[in-house]
Design a protein around this motif. Sequence first.
Motif, PDB file in Angstrom:
ATOM      1  N   GLU A  20     -23.620   5.077 -38.335  1.00  0.00           N
ATOM      2  CA  GLU A  20     -24.961   5.532 -38.721  1.00  0.00           C
ATOM      3  C   GLU A  20     -25.423   6.674 -37.816  1.00  0.00           C
ATOM      4  N   ILE A  21     -25.137   6.579 -36.534  1.00  0.00           N
ATOM      5  CA  ILE A  21     -25.496   7.652 -35.609  1.00  0.00           C
ATOM      6  C   ILE A  21     -24.726   8.921 -35.948  1.00  0.00           C
ATOM      7  N   LEU A  22     -23.441   8.796 -36.248  1.00  0.00           N
ATOM      8  CA  LEU A  22     -22.638   9.960 -36.627  1.00  0.00           C
ATOM      9  C   LEU A  22     -23.125  10.583 -37.932  1.00  0.00           C
ATOM     10  N   ARG A  23     -23.527   9.759 -38.887  1.00  0.00           N
ATOM     11  CA  ARG A  23     -24.055  10.280 -40.155  1.00  0.00           C
ATOM     12  C   ARG A  23     -25.339  11.070 -39.920  1.00  0.00           C
ATOM     13  N   ARG A  24     -26.243  10.514 -39.127  1.00  0.00           N
ATOM     14  CA  ARG A  24     -27.500  11.216 -38.830  1.00  0.00           C
ATOM     15  C   ARG A  24     -27.235  12.536 -38.110  1.00  0.00           C
ATOM     16  N   PHE A  25     -26.300  12.527 -37.163  1.00  0.00           N
ATOM     17  CA  PHE A  25     -25.973  13.736 -36.424  1.00  0.00           C
ATOM     18  C   PHE A  25     -25.376  14.791 -37.354  1.00  0.00           C
ATOM     19  N   TRP A  26     -24.469  14.382 -38.248  1.00  0.00           N
ATOM     20  CA  TRP A  26     -23.859  15.318 -39.174  1.00  0.00           C
ATOM     21  C   TRP A  26     -24.900  15.925 -40.120  1.00  0.00           C
ATOM     22  N   LEU A  27     -25.811  15.105 -40.621  1.00  0.00           N
ATOM     23  CA  LEU A  27     -26.866  15.626 -41.487  1.00  0.00           C
ATOM     24  C   LEU A  27     -27.800  16.568 -40.723  1.00  0.00           C
TER      25      LEU A  27
END
Length: 103
Positions: A20-27
């Motif tokens: 979830e942290i990686l998804r938020r960072f990518w977005l």
Amino acid sequence: MWTVISVSFVVITAILGITEILRRFWLFIMRPKGTPSAIMVIYLKEEIAIQQLRYALEFLNWEKPGDFSAVAVITAELSEETHKTVKKIAKDRNDIIFCDNLE
């Protein structure tokens, strides 16, 4: 036995949190800077209109406040009774836009 179950639970929860942290960072990286907030558009279907609206409102509450500013609800195909129920659910919210006609 309980140690294995609890460690497995912690590991799975940690993996989900990291993704979830990686998804938020990518977005965050992919979003163009200075873009306005998006509006979620939902075309309500007669049989599941209430569930669709509740899902959209819950999604809007959980997402980062800057990502979505409103929900545009298209109610062209709804019966009068369902339309009134949907309006009643959204009565006190100022972030819902109703589009009754598609013209």
